[in-house]
Design an enzyme around this catalytic site. Structure first.
Site, PDB file in Angstrom:
ATOM      1  N   ASP A 190       0.983  -1.010  -0.464  1.00 55.61           N
ATOM      2  CA  ASP A 190       0.088  -0.718  -0.241  1.00 55.61           C
ATOM      3  C   ASP A 190       0.765   1.473  -0.082  1.00 55.61           C
ATOM      4  OD1 ASP A 190      -2.071  -1.075  -0.020  1.00 55.61           O
ATOM      5  OD2 ASP A 190      -3.283  -1.536   2.109  1.00 55.61           O
ATOM      6  N   ARG A 191       1.992   1.378   0.588  1.00 55.07           N
ATOM      7  CA  ARG A 191       2.667   2.369   0.891  1.00 55.07           C
ATOM      8  C   ARG A 191       3.285   2.469  -0.766  1.00 55.07           C
ATOM      9  NH1 ARG A 191       5.652   5.700   4.643  1.00 55.07           N
ATOM     10  NH2 ARG A 191       7.470   5.876   3.966  1.00 55.07           N
ATOM     11  N   ASP A 205       0.622   4.234  -2.946  1.00 64.15           N
ATOM     12  CA  ASP A 205       0.618   5.464  -2.416  1.00 64.15           C
ATOM     13  C   ASP A 205       2.119   6.814  -2.955  1.00 64.15           C
ATOM     14  OD1 ASP A 205      -1.554   4.734  -1.157  1.00 64.15           O
ATOM     15  OD2 ASP A 205      -0.502   4.730   1.134  1.00 64.15           O
ATOM     16  N   SER A 223     -37.251  -3.246 -15.187  1.00 67.59           N
ATOM     17  CA  SER A 223     -36.880  -4.483 -14.488  1.00 67.59           C
ATOM     18  C   SER A 223     -37.224  -5.803 -14.321  1.00 67.59           C
ATOM     19  CB  SER A 223     -37.986  -3.653 -13.037  1.00 67.59           C
ATOM     20  OG  SER A 223     -39.359  -3.711 -13.199  1.00 67.59           O
ATOM     21  N   LYS A 280     -28.386 -12.120  -7.762  1.00 67.95           N
ATOM     22  CA  LYS A 280     -28.979 -10.832  -8.087  1.00 67.95           C
ATOM     23  C   LYS A 280     -28.367  -9.954  -7.128  1.00 67.95           C
ATOM     24  CE  LYS A 280     -33.699  -9.075  -7.814  1.00 67.95           C
ATOM     25  NZ  LYS A 280     -33.959  -7.906  -6.822  1.00 67.95           N
ATOM     26  N   ARG A 293     -30.792   3.686 -12.107  1.00 67.32           N
ATOM     27  CA  ARG A 293     -31.474   3.419 -12.675  1.00 67.32           C
ATOM     28  C   ARG A 293     -33.276   4.712 -13.535  1.00 67.32           C
ATOM     29  NH1 ARG A 293     -36.137   0.190 -13.469  1.00 67.32           N
ATOM     30  NH2 ARG A 293     -36.938   0.106 -11.633  1.00 67.32           N
ATOM     31  N   CYS A 344     -11.767   8.586  21.411  1.00 71.01           N
ATOM     32  CA  CYS A 344     -11.669   9.889  22.073  1.00 71.01           C
ATOM     33  C   CYS A 344     -10.302   9.224  23.035  1.00 71.01           C
ATOM     34  CB  CYS A 344     -12.056  10.649  22.631  1.00 71.01           C
ATOM     35  SG  CYS A 344     -12.694  10.127  24.675  1.00 71.01           S
TER      36      CYS A 344
END
Length: 691
Positions: A56-57, A60, A104, A141, A162, A432
């Site tokens: 990921d680093r 990025d 639909s 579905k 839609r 916190c």
């Protein structure tokens, strides 16, 4: 998707880049194209194959480099991966007409209806003289939001919901932020293409997102479908970009006549062109195969990473579909075989603690959506730690859900334990990080004004008559400030601008200027008012006055230890401990320090005299021209005491308009003189106190 060749940013990419100012434009253009190609490949590996090729680093760093180069050389492109971060907010969604109607599908959960569908297909095709094979393509579905995606020359041109089937909301900018939707097609694609897909929020992402919302004190989404729909219709694309949406494409609306003969060929083509397709789509020879497919998907339902509520059966041969056509509402060549609704029993996917406005901690079970008394439920309150221990409930358990009074969902019992033991409340607030304290069966966050989850209540109290009495900052105004992101902490009240306030719904320059004037006037409050406004546990107006008179300055109150606090008349061990804990909290001290940095300077009680020392007053009824709180504060600033009830220690009962009967009777019983407001003012003058 094949791995790009000769691209240095695909495997072990370098992340030590030459500064943009040292590059010539041709070199920058080449690097930009390589980065775009690599990032598209990495997106495909991450979002479609769940098999990332780099960390990921590293990803990025590549993404940031691409953004930097595009900005430095003015080379942004609508199809660049950097355009997924969200555009400018808009006032409203426009309505656009679909390329082809998005109808639909007829549906039922009864097998007889599915077989009737097959009979109708065969009968109508026979009547039309069709002699070809009759096979079906089956797919899950998806329980999300249908969208139309339109591409011109391989680039995403438009996306729409839609809507009514003929027209839908233009959600192009929001769909651009969904990483599984290609901004550019790959391979041998048609010059014009419109496809139909389903935007959804994966189960795991949905639970994590709801967990974050609950911990922030916000209401969670009822189910992944609602979460996807609400996200896709956001007016601010940057909000959509932060939410974990995905999209499966399952049909072609218009391809300019590429000549496909079956829906299976279409399915394989959209996969080649770079769309995210579901791997469970399967061709079957007849309706028995379609029914068996549905039964298999029902068994797999809970193991899928996304919600489905049935399967869709489509006639595979496109020429046969053309002959069958459609009704005004639905195609005759497709049918949805629905799953039975989950009823009462479901799985606990997570247990999260919700922090209320008063700091109360409430455990909440996040569930696989289940129908209870006709209502879909995806969470149930567990009330308190004692109930959790009594039920023995934990994450992964199968539970039975009931609705108290047919309204509030709760866990009735655990049907099957996934493991031994029950969920244990954390020691610290998830919002916190302040300690959580138990009071009997209940639990509370001790974060006070420093806890973001308690911010709404903290501001309301701070501005109330019991606090600093800031006119114009009532509940509605506080909600508007929070929802607009103008206030993220109590001190932010003092950074508001007239322009920001005037832009809020229902506000104008006059109301904005009035509030700013009130805020400015609140910067020099009496110490007792400021202490009461902070919402310190156990500290109301009377105790705040006692603290102010005893310690004199805010600094002295902040540094007082428990023994010193207990020396104040009326403060016992429990209240002393709560006050000390409040002021020892780093978050609370940071809030107070920031308030002072922004100009809040409480008047020291030392500046007042002791003219009324030894006198105790009780007030009842409404006074003319000032509030009872103001009268009490005046008495306390001049050394007197103001209590809430009459006793033998009371010197005077001050009675305004509509006085309380019980206090007058108590005054008579205790031989306490009752003063009208004019008599009270005259008494103050005699002691040298100006009202």
């Amino acid at each position: 998707m094949e791995e790009p060749q000769d691209n240095p940013y695909v495997r072990d990419p370098p992340t030590d880049f030459t500064p943009p100012e040292d590059l010539e434009e041709p070199e920058a253009k080449t690097q930009i194209e390589l980065l775009r190609e690599a990032i598209r490949y990495h997106d495909h590996r991450y979002y479609r194959q769940a098999d990332p090729a780099i960390s990921d680093r590293a990803y990025d760093r590549l993404f940031e480099r691409l953004e930097t180069l595009e900005d430095a050389f003015g080379l942004r492109s609508e199809t660049s991966p950097t355009q997924r971060v969200g555009g400018e907010p808009i006032d409203e969604l426009e309505t656009v007409e679909h390329v082809r109607p998005m109808r639909s599908i007829d549906s039922s959960g009864e097998q007889t209806d599915v077989r009737d569908f097959d009979d109708r297909v065969r009968d109508r095709l026979a009547e039309a003289g069709y002699e070809g094979p009759i096979r079906y393509l089956c797919e899950p579905k998806f329980d999300g939001l249908s969208v139309e995606l339109v591409y011109e020359n391989g680039a995403l041109e438009r996306a729409a919901t839609r809507g009514d089937g003929e027209r839908g909301d233009d959600v192009t900018e929001n769909v651009r932020t969904t990483r599984s939707v290609p901004l550019e097609l790959r391979g041998d694609y048609p010059s014009f293409l419109a496809v139909r897909g389903e935007v959804f929020m994966p189960k795991e992402a949905f639970q994590a997102y709801n967990r974050d919302r609950i911990e922030r004190g916000e209401d969670p989404f009822a189910n992944p479908r609602n979460a996807a729909a609400g996200t896709l219709r956001q007016l601010d694309p940057s909000v959509t970009a932060e939410r974990p949406l995905d999209c499966f494409v399952f049909g072609i609306l218009d391809d300019g006549g590429t000549g496909f003969e079956t829906r299976l060929e279409e399915h394989r083509a959209v996969d080649r062109w770079g769309f995210h397709t579901d791997g469970h789509t399967e061709p079957v020879e007849d309706i028995d195969g379609a029914i068996a497919f549905r039964d298999r998907m029902l068994d797999r339902r809970d193991d899928l990473g996304y919600e489905i509520d049935g399967t869709v059966i489509k006639l595979d041969q496109l020429d046969a579909c053309e002959r069958l056509g459609s009704t005004a509402r639905a195609p005759r060549w497709a049918f949805a075989y629905k799953f039975p609704a989950r009823t009462e029993e479901t799985t606990v996917r997570d247990i999260v603690v919700q922090v209320g406005r008063t700091g109360r901690i409430t455990p909440v079970a996040l569930l696989d959506p289940v129908e209870v008394s006709g209502v879909e439920v995806s969470r149930a309150t567990l009330h308190n730690p004692e109930q959790i221990a009594e039920l023995g409930v934990n994450v992964g358990d199968t539970v039975r859900i009931k609705r108290a009074g047919d309204v509030i969902p709760y866990v009735e019992t655990v049907v099957d334990h996934a493991e031994d033991g029950s969920f244990e409340l954390p020691d610290r607030c998830p919002v916190c990080e302040s300690p959580i304290e138990r009071e009997g069966p209940l639990a509370f966050c001790t974060g006070g004004i420093g806890c973001p989850a308690q911010l709404r209540r903290a501001i309301q109290h701070y501005a109330s008559r019991s606090g600093l009495d800031i006119e114009g900052l009532g509940e509605k105004a506080v909600d508007q400030l929070l929802e607009a992101g103008l206030v993220e902490s109590l001190p932010d009240l003092y950074t508001l601008s007239e322009t920001e306030l005037a832009g809020l719904d229902g506000w104008g320059e006059t109301s904005a200027a009035n509030l700013l004037s009130e805020l400015e006037a609140s910067k020099r409050p009496p110490l007792s008012d400021f202490l009461a406004a902070l919402g310190v546990p156990g500290v109301g107006g009377t105790t705040a006055g006692d603290l102010a008179r005893y310690f004199g300055t805010l600094e002295a109150v902040l540094e007082a230890d428990e023994d010193e606090l207990r020396d104040v008349e009326g403060i016992g061990p429990k209240t002393a401990a709560e006050i000390r804990e409040f002021f020892e909290s780093d978050r609370n001290r940071d809030v107070i320090a920031t308030l002072r940095d922004r100009g809040i300077d409480p008047e020291s009680a030392e500046t007042a005299d002791d003219a009324l020392e030894g006198l105790t007053f009780v007030f009842t009824g409404s006074l003319e021209g000032w509030t009872r709180d103001e009268a009490q504060s005046l008495v306390e600033r001049h050394g007197g005491s103001a209590t809430s009830s009459v006793s033998g220690n009371t010197d005077y009962l001050v009675a305004g308009d509509n006085p309380g009967r019980s206090k007058r009777e108590a005054a008579a019983d205790n031989d306490v003189p009752t003063l009208e407001e004019s008599d009270f003012r005259r008494l103050l003058s005699e002691y040298g106190v100006e009202p």
